[in-house]
Design an enzyme around this catalytic site. Structure first.
Site, mmCIF file in Angstrom:
data_model
loop_
_atom_site.group_PDB
_atom_site.id
_atom_site.type_symbol
_atom_site.label_atom_id
_atom_site.label_comp_id
_atom_site.label_asym_id
_atom_site.label_seq_id
_atom_site.Cartn_x
_atom_site.Cartn_y
_atom_site.Cartn_z
ATOM 1 N N TYR A 99 41.268 33.797 33.085
ATOM 2 C CA TYR A 99 40.414 33.382 34.199
ATOM 3 C C TYR A 99 40.491 34.355 35.361
ATOM 4 O O TYR A 99 41.426 35.140 35.477
ATOM 5 C CB TYR A 99 40.744 31.953 34.650
ATOM 6 N N CYS A 100 39.459 34.288 36.206
ATOM 7 C CA CYS A 100 39.404 35.079 37.432
ATOM 8 C C CYS A 100 38.709 34.225 38.493
ATOM 9 O O CYS A 100 38.708 33.002 38.403
ATOM 10 C CB CYS A 100 38.661 36.403 37.204
ATOM 11 N N ARG A 101 38.122 34.840 39.470
ATOM 12 C CA ARG A 101 37.471 34.086 40.540
ATOM 13 C C ARG A 101 36.190 33.399 40.051
ATOM 14 O O ARG A 101 35.990 32.229 40.288
ATOM 15 C CB ARG A 101 37.157 35.032 41.714
ATOM 16 N N GLY A 103 34.596 34.224 36.695
ATOM 17 C CA GLY A 103 34.408 34.271 35.248
ATOM 18 C C GLY A 103 33.940 35.603 34.711
ATOM 19 O O GLY A 103 33.997 35.845 33.508
ATOM 20 N N VAL A 128 37.889 30.214 39.000
ATOM 21 C CA VAL A 128 38.457 29.250 39.946
ATOM 22 C C VAL A 128 37.404 28.683 40.886
ATOM 23 O O VAL A 128 37.624 27.634 41.497
ATOM 24 C CB VAL A 128 39.652 29.831 40.748
#
Length: 138
Positions: A99-101, A103, A128
């Site tokens: 995951y990242c901020r 996607g 997120v």
């Protein structure tokens, strides 16, 4: 003239039937490489309970300092040179959720992982920004 047209149509039909029925069937097996599976938060939570995947955060250190998804244990910024070295330390046979901020970077990272032989890689779609659960300080 009618006889010539009928003969021409008949000959054309025979040719088409012969050509269509004479196609060879290939027995060649084409291996399709694994692909990144896109998951949402409910699927993420179900996968964590069922399969206990490794959770990988590929954001920057500043983003990580703001909070992480509980259970994240691998932190490797996909945009840094050290990313490949960090990923190469991981077991390719395990399952991973990346995951990242938003996607996008995690999808990039997940595809890199697939290209390096990882089999079960999931991307948290929306990152997120779409996460409705708790975030913890690292």
């Amino acid at each position: 003239m009618k006889k010539i047209i009928i003969l021409f149509l008949f000959a054309g039909s025979i040719f088409l039937l012969h050509a269509c029925g004479n196609q060879s069937k290939s027995t060649e097996v084409v291996l399709v490489p694994p692909s990144v599976k896109q998951i949402d938060q409910p699927a993420f939570e179900a996968l964590v309970k069922k399969d206990h995947p490794v959770i990988v955060d590929v954001r920057t250190s500043a983003e990580i300092a703001e909070g992480i998804i509980p259970g994240a244990t691998v932190f490797a910024n996909v945009n840094e040179e050290a990313f490949d070295a960090e990923i190469s330390k991981l077991d390719t046979t395990k399952s991973y959720i990346v995951y990242c901020r938003s996607g996008a970077r995690s999808n990039k990272a997940a595809n890199i992982m697939i290209s390096k032989g990882f089999k079960n890689v999931y991307n948290l779609a929306g990152g997120v920004l779409n996460w409705k659960g708790a975030m913890i300080k690292p």
